[in-house]
Enzyme design. Sequence first.
Site, PDB file in Angstrom:
ATOM      1  N   HIS A  18       0.842  -1.205   0.000  1.00 38.20           N
ATOM      2  CA  HIS A  18       0.000   0.000   0.000  1.00 38.20           C
ATOM      3  C   HIS A  18       0.876   1.255   0.000  1.00 38.20           C
ATOM      4  CE1 HIS A  18      -2.929  -2.666   2.463  1.00 38.20           C
ATOM      5  NE2 HIS A  18      -3.531  -2.470   1.308  1.00 38.20           N
ATOM      6  N   LYS A  42     -17.743  -6.195   7.761  1.00 42.19           N
ATOM      7  CA  LYS A  42     -16.415  -6.775   7.891  1.00 42.19           C
ATOM      8  C   LYS A  42     -15.815  -6.367   9.227  1.00 42.19           C
ATOM      9  CE  LYS A  42     -12.811  -6.431   4.535  1.00 42.19           C
ATOM     10  NZ  LYS A  42     -12.451  -5.948   3.197  1.00 42.19           N
ATOM     11  N   ARG A  91      -2.110  -6.167  -8.405  1.00 39.45           N
ATOM     12  CA  ARG A  91      -1.073  -7.178  -8.197  1.00 39.45           C
ATOM     13  C   ARG A  91      -1.163  -8.285  -9.237  1.00 39.45           C
ATOM     14  NH1 ARG A  91      -2.913  -7.794  -2.092  1.00 39.45           N
ATOM     15  NH2 ARG A  91      -4.790  -7.307  -3.269  1.00 39.45           N
ATOM     16  N   SER A 129      -2.777  -7.789   3.032  1.00 40.67           N
ATOM     17  CA  SER A 129      -3.101  -7.618   4.461  1.00 40.67           C
ATOM     18  C   SER A 129      -3.601  -8.925   5.052  1.00 40.67           C
ATOM     19  CB  SER A 129      -4.155  -6.538   4.646  1.00 40.67           C
ATOM     20  OG  SER A 129      -3.663  -5.298   4.243  1.00 40.67           O
TER      21      SER A 129
HETATM   22  P1  ADP Z   1      -9.715  -3.668   0.286  1.00 42.65           P
HETATM   23  O1  ADP Z   1     -10.257  -3.810   1.654  1.00 42.65           O
HETATM   24  O2  ADP Z   1     -10.468  -2.722  -0.616  1.00 42.65           O
HETATM   25  O3  ADP Z   1      -9.283  -4.951  -0.377  1.00 42.65           O
HETATM   26  P2  ADP Z   1      -6.972  -3.195   0.857  1.00 42.65           P
HETATM   27  O4  ADP Z   1      -6.640  -2.358   2.051  1.00 42.65           O
HETATM   28  O5  ADP Z   1      -6.679  -4.643   0.932  1.00 42.65           O
HETATM   29  O6  ADP Z   1      -8.444  -2.838   0.529  1.00 42.65           O
HETATM   30  O7  ADP Z   1      -6.271  -2.626  -0.449  1.00 42.65           O
HETATM   31  C1  ADP Z   1      -6.459  -1.312  -0.918  1.00 42.65           C
HETATM   32  C2  ADP Z   1      -5.777  -1.149  -2.257  1.00 42.65           C
HETATM   33  O8  ADP Z   1      -4.426  -1.490  -2.146  1.00 42.65           O
HETATM   34  C3  ADP Z   1      -6.316  -2.046  -3.373  1.00 42.65           C
HETATM   35  O9  ADP Z   1      -6.299  -1.328  -4.577  1.00 42.65           O
HETATM   36  C4  ADP Z   1      -5.340  -3.163  -3.445  1.00 42.65           C
HETATM   37  O10 ADP Z   1      -5.279  -3.730  -4.737  1.00 42.65           O
HETATM   38  C5  ADP Z   1      -4.064  -2.434  -3.139  1.00 42.65           C
HETATM   39  N1  ADP Z   1      -3.040  -3.315  -2.619  1.00 42.65           N
HETATM   40  C6  ADP Z   1      -3.133  -4.207  -1.611  1.00 42.65           C
HETATM   41  N2  ADP Z   1      -1.968  -4.858  -1.422  1.00 42.65           N
HETATM   42  C7  ADP Z   1      -1.106  -4.385  -2.349  1.00 42.65           C
HETATM   43  C8  ADP Z   1       0.245  -4.692  -2.711  1.00 42.65           C
HETATM   44  N3  ADP Z   1       0.944  -5.630  -2.090  1.00 42.65           N
HETATM   45  N4  ADP Z   1       0.802  -4.002  -3.740  1.00 42.65           N
HETATM   46  C9  ADP Z   1       0.089  -3.065  -4.387  1.00 42.65           C
HETATM   47  N5  ADP Z   1      -1.195  -2.748  -4.122  1.00 42.65           N
HETATM   48  C10 ADP Z   1      -1.787  -3.395  -3.120  1.00 42.65           C
END
Ligand code: ADP
Length: 153
Positions: A18, A42, A91, A129
């Site tokens: 992120h 959630k 990703r 995450s």
């Molecule tokens: P959500 O709850 O919407 O899945 P996340 O917090 O998991 O939100 O992710 C928010 C954004 O960050 C999304 O666009 C996701 O694709 C991106 N993201 C998550 N992990 C990575 C990573 N390792 N590299 C790049 N982008 C990521």
Amino acid sequence: MEKIAVFPGSFDPITRGHESIIRRALPIFDMVIVAIGENSGKKPYFTLNQRLEWLEMIFSDEPTVKISTFTGLTVDFCRKEKADFILRGLRTAADFEFERGIGQMNKMMYPDLETVFLLCEPQYASLSSSIVRDIIRNGGDVKQFLPEGVDLG
Ligand code: ADP
């Protein structure tokens, strides 16, 4: 006109993946609003306060990053913030397919809104995450996956 992007997510917890997307987006936009979506369906692993605290700490030296929270539709939050862009990270092909659906529905609801994707850096392609939470639950060390200064205590 100011280019304002919203980067929505759960950030439960924020990872280096992120962080990398946010930092790489800074030269593209005048302002990036990192927004924690509070999704009633959630139950988060980390409290909202904890997630906010980490985001504020990580980007405290970036004047064009704003940290916020929202409930409800991301498009409504974008309207409220006068943001014409949603920023997302990609990703894998699975991410693309998921994001395509959301992005196209958002476009129907808010035609002036553009979703902008940044490809993740290769070293973060497997980082999520949810995997980080699994490692934490099982007592593993996740330091290398979290931004500098994020301390699980
Ligand atoms: P959500 O709850 O919407 O899945 P996340 O917090 O998991 O939100 O992710 C928010 C954004 O960050 C999304 O666009 C996701 O694709 C991106 N993201 C998550 N992990 C990575 C990573 N390792 N590299 C790049 N982008 C990521």
